[in-house]
Enzyme design. Structure first.
Site, PDB file in Angstrom:
ATOM      1  N   GLU A 159      65.473  69.350  54.181  1.00 44.77           N
ATOM      2  CA  GLU A 159      64.398  69.702  53.247  1.00 44.77           C
ATOM      3  C   GLU A 159      62.999  69.639  53.860  1.00 44.77           C
ATOM      4  OE1 GLU A 159      65.069  67.213  49.822  1.00 44.77           O
ATOM      5  OE2 GLU A 159      67.111  67.931  49.536  1.00 44.77           O
ATOM      6  N   ASN A 200      68.828  71.919  56.753  1.00 47.19           N
ATOM      7  CA  ASN A 200      69.419  72.058  55.413  1.00 47.19           C
ATOM      8  C   ASN A 200      68.298  72.031  54.377  1.00 47.19           C
ATOM      9  OD1 ASN A 200      71.887  71.913  53.736  1.00 47.19           O
ATOM     10  ND2 ASN A 200      71.222  69.838  53.194  1.00 47.19           N
ATOM     11  N   GLU A 264      75.704  72.016  49.254  1.00 49.20           N
ATOM     12  CA  GLU A 264      75.592  71.057  48.144  1.00 49.20           C
ATOM     13  C   GLU A 264      75.770  71.744  46.798  1.00 49.20           C
ATOM     14  OE1 GLU A 264      72.098  68.560  48.423  1.00 49.20           O
ATOM     15  OE2 GLU A 264      72.239  68.432  50.603  1.00 49.20           O
TER      16      GLU A 264
HETATM   17  O1  G3I Z   1      72.495  51.897  45.013  1.00 45.25           O
HETATM   18  C1  G3I Z   1      71.598  51.746  43.899  1.00 45.25           C
HETATM   19  C2  G3I Z   1      72.146  50.732  42.918  1.00 45.25           C
HETATM   20  O2  G3I Z   1      72.182  49.466  43.536  1.00 45.25           O
HETATM   21  C3  G3I Z   1      71.233  50.718  41.681  1.00 45.25           C
HETATM   22  O3  G3I Z   1      71.807  49.867  40.724  1.00 45.25           O
HETATM   23  C4  G3I Z   1      71.085  52.106  41.095  1.00 45.25           C
HETATM   24  C5  G3I Z   1      70.121  52.139  39.916  1.00 45.25           C
HETATM   25  O4  G3I Z   1      69.529  53.367  39.741  1.00 45.25           O
HETATM   26  O5  G3I Z   1      70.605  52.993  42.085  1.00 45.25           O
HETATM   27  C6  G3I Z   1      71.459  53.095  43.205  1.00 45.25           C
HETATM   28  O6  G3I Z   1      70.906  53.980  44.119  1.00 45.25           O
HETATM   29  C7  G3I Z   1      70.987  55.348  43.764  1.00 45.25           C
HETATM   30  C8  G3I Z   1      71.701  56.093  44.876  1.00 45.25           C
HETATM   31  O7  G3I Z   1      71.705  57.480  44.604  1.00 45.25           O
HETATM   32  C9  G3I Z   1      73.144  55.643  45.014  1.00 45.25           C
HETATM   33  O8  G3I Z   1      73.875  55.921  43.867  1.00 45.25           O
HETATM   34  C10 G3I Z   1      69.571  55.883  43.607  1.00 45.25           C
HETATM   35  O9  G3I Z   1      68.945  55.270  42.492  1.00 45.25           O
HETATM   36  C11 G3I Z   1      69.605  57.383  43.424  1.00 45.25           C
HETATM   37  O10 G3I Z   1      68.282  57.886  43.451  1.00 45.25           O
HETATM   38  C12 G3I Z   1      70.398  58.032  44.529  1.00 45.25           C
HETATM   39  O11 G3I Z   1      70.453  59.396  44.243  1.00 45.25           O
HETATM   40  C13 G3I Z   1      70.885  60.232  45.297  1.00 45.25           C
HETATM   41  C14 G3I Z   1      69.793  61.253  45.603  1.00 45.25           C
HETATM   42  O12 G3I Z   1      70.261  62.134  46.609  1.00 45.25           O
HETATM   43  C15 G3I Z   1      68.518  60.621  46.099  1.00 45.25           C
HETATM   44  O13 G3I Z   1      67.587  61.607  46.426  1.00 45.25           O
HETATM   45  C16 G3I Z   1      72.127  60.937  44.843  1.00 45.25           C
HETATM   46  O14 G3I Z   1      73.188  59.980  44.694  1.00 45.25           O
HETATM   47  C17 G3I Z   1      72.521  61.993  45.869  1.00 45.25           C
HETATM   48  O15 G3I Z   1      73.583  62.749  45.368  1.00 45.25           O
HETATM   49  C18 G3I Z   1      71.330  62.893  46.147  1.00 45.25           C
HETATM   50  O16 G3I Z   1      71.692  63.849  47.094  1.00 45.25           O
HETATM   51  C19 G3I Z   1      70.670  64.799  47.438  1.00 45.25           C
HETATM   52  C20 G3I Z   1      70.923  65.191  48.869  1.00 45.25           C
HETATM   53  O17 G3I Z   1      70.972  64.059  49.708  1.00 45.25           O
HETATM   54  C21 G3I Z   1      69.876  66.177  49.356  1.00 45.25           C
HETATM   55  N1  G3I Z   1      69.795  67.334  48.483  1.00 45.25           N
HETATM   56  C22 G3I Z   1      69.630  67.002  47.068  1.00 45.25           C
HETATM   57  C23 G3I Z   1      70.704  66.067  46.587  1.00 45.25           C
HETATM   58  C24 G3I Z   1      70.598  65.802  45.108  1.00 45.25           C
HETATM   59  O18 G3I Z   1      69.441  65.089  44.797  1.00 45.25           O
END
Ligand code: G3I
Length: 474
Positions: A159, A200, A264
């Site tokens: 990105e 990507n 994705e």
């Molecule tokens: O691990 C913590 C946990 O301890 C806590 O209790 C919880 C509370 O919100 O958060 C958890 O972390 C989360 C993490 O995913 C793991 O589940 C984060 O808040 C959350 O923001 C994070 O989101 C990820 C996101 O990227 C962050 O930008 C998504 O799972 C993931 O699918 C997403 O993937 C991105 C790609 O890497 C890039 N392209 C876009 C795509 C979708 O956003």
């Protein structure tokens, strides 16, 4: 020629996939050809994002059966891998890589240099430009080295663009300028010369200002001889909004001399879903699959999570969701069958297995006692997945089978089964074949499994018997 979808022998892959199928597929679609098998026949891979907490139970079963590529959802990102400067936390990512290897899946590494999910020591470190450059190179080098030979494709830079096609104003660009992209790619190539190196991004699927910026970057990198092998198109779509020029756009990048991949994919909608929206979503998935299949250098499609239960969409876009090919109960949706059809499969839900015994079953059961059972269990604090394989060690083919066994101690409640009906009366389990797996040739095996809750204790059960005859157990 389309690039070979999966490293290693395709024949071995297919055989391995076939071996896994009967062990792991839920009964609702056990008779279908897995997406991975169909994709490999088309020369592409079919991948899914997967997170560490999805490596057991039904999610692991479906992922390992249907997909031949895994992208860790979060576990290879900087904040996960290097939470403290110079101290690496490989465990979660290693677990996903091990899962991939155990299921003959390849791994897309995601990602090395991104503006998001960075550790605070890095974002608030006030480093000089040279220090930041060296930190980036070390991180890229160390991570690619750790996974050398295990990651087929790396999202080296994720990105890097704004919507208007200019470079994103982030830690990397602001301090290092756009040269950070070439430097990261060069470091990754040095660390693993065989990995395919990608940039990507999202909202670059159609021809627009952002994809033009990306196109010009890739063109320039190629002209300079910077190592870049592919471009990833994230494809986070809104229902009904797959760009009509996606294929043409993929092709123009491919014409620069790079591979392209859908990395994705999901198609979100306002929830709740209904049949009209789900059909539109299926059409959208069809369009994306056909766009990739229509471009020789499109090497694969990855969905960003295969099920609505764990998709990132609802927490990011409140009121939206239902974006993936499986619903929240891990049942395939029209989008699943759309992918299946685009890959050359039948594209229709299988008929429900009959509840009465199949007519081909003999009226008198064959003799038992010639069987070997393998009982495997994945257990967590309150639940477990059991995978059972039954081998016909006798001298006569079996046509119709009932396997019985006894719970040794504790409390167990079956919640779901696949490739068999599994019932329980008191401590006695009974598993019966479904319409399609009643026959076990001499020396052959069949497999089924179930999920269950447990409490107290959960030891290996005893007294396995096939059609009334005792089995050996391992
Ligand atoms: O691990 C913590 C946990 O301890 C806590 O209790 C919880 C509370 O919100 O958060 C958890 O972390 C989360 C993490 O995913 C793991 O589940 C984060 O808040 C959350 O923001 C994070 O989101 C990820 C996101 O990227 C962050 O930008 C998504 O799972 C993931 O699918 C997403 O993937 C991105 C790609 O890497 C890039 N392209 C876009 C795509 C979708 O956003």
């Amino acid at each position: 020629m389309r690039r070979s979808a999966v490293g290693g022998s395709a024949v071995a892959m297919l055989a391995a996939a076939a071996a896994l199928v009967s062990v792991t597929m839920p009964s609702a679609h056990a008779a279908d050809t897995p997406l991975r098998t169909l994709a490999e026949a088309k020369g592409i891979y079919m991948g899914t994002a997967l997170m560490q907490n999805e490596l057991t139970g039904i999610s692991a079963s479906i992922a390992g059966t249907q997909f031949d590529s895994v992208t860790p959802g979060n576990e290879m990102k900087w904040e996960s891998v290097e939470p403290t400067r110079g101290t690496y936390n490989w465990g979660p990512a290693d677990q996903i890589v091990s899962f991939a290897q155990a299921n003959n899946m390849q791994v897309r590494g995601h990602n090395l240099v991104w503006h998001s999910q960075l550790p605070s020591w890095l974002t608030s470190g006030s480093f000089t430009n040279q220090q930041l450059h060296d930190i980036m190179i070390k991180h890229v080098t160390d991570e690619v080295t750790h996974f050398k030979g295990k990651v087929v494709h790396w999202d080296v830079v994720n990105e890097p663009f704004n919507e208007d096609g200019t470079f994103r104003s982030d830690l990397w660009y602001n301090q290092l300028g756009s040269s950070y992209i070439a430097d990261a790619l060069t470091a990754a190539r040095a660390a693993d010369p065989n990995a395919k190196l990608y940039i990507n991004d999202y909202n670059v699927e159609g021809e627009n200002a952002k994809s033009n910026g990306l196109y010009n970057l890739v063109k320039s990198l190629k002209q300079q001889g910077v190592p870049i092998d592919g471009v990833g198109f994230q494809a986070h779509f809104i229902l009904g909004q797959v760009p009509s020029d996606f294929k043409a756009n993929l092709q123009r990048f491919a014409d620069l001399g790079v591979d392209v991949a859908v990395t994705e994919l999901d198609v979100r909608m306002q929830t709740p879903a209904d049949s009209t929206k789900l059909q539109q979503q299926a059409n959208d998935y069809t369009a994306v699959m056909n766009d990739c299949l229509g471009v020789t250098r499109c090497v694969g499609v990855t969905v960003w999570g295969f099920n609505d239960a764990t998709s990132w969409v609802p927490s990011t876009f409140p009121g939206q969701g239902a974006a993936t090919p499986y619903d929240e109960n891990y049942q395939p949706k029209p989008a699943y069958y759309a992918i299946q059809a685009a890959l050359g499969g039948n594209g229709t839900p299988p008929t429900t297995p009959p509840t009465s015994p199949p007519t081909t079953q003999p009226s008198t059961p064959p003799p038992g006692g010639n069987c070997a059972v393998t009982y495997g269990v994945n257990q967590w604090n309150t639940g477990f997945t059991a995978n059972i394989t039954v081998k016909n060690t006798g001298s006569a083919p079996i046509s119709g089978w009932t396997l019985t066994w006894n719970q040794a101690s504790g409390t167990q409640t079956v919640t779901q089964a696949w490739n068999a009906t599994v019932t329980k009366s008191g401590t006695a389990y009974t598993a019966k074949n479904l319409s399609y797996n009643g026959a076990i040739a001499v020396g052959a095996s069949t497999s089924f499994g179930f999920n269950a809750d447990w409490s107290g204790s959960n030891p290996t059960p005893t007294g396995f018997a096939l059609n009334g005859g005792a089995c050996t157990v391992s």
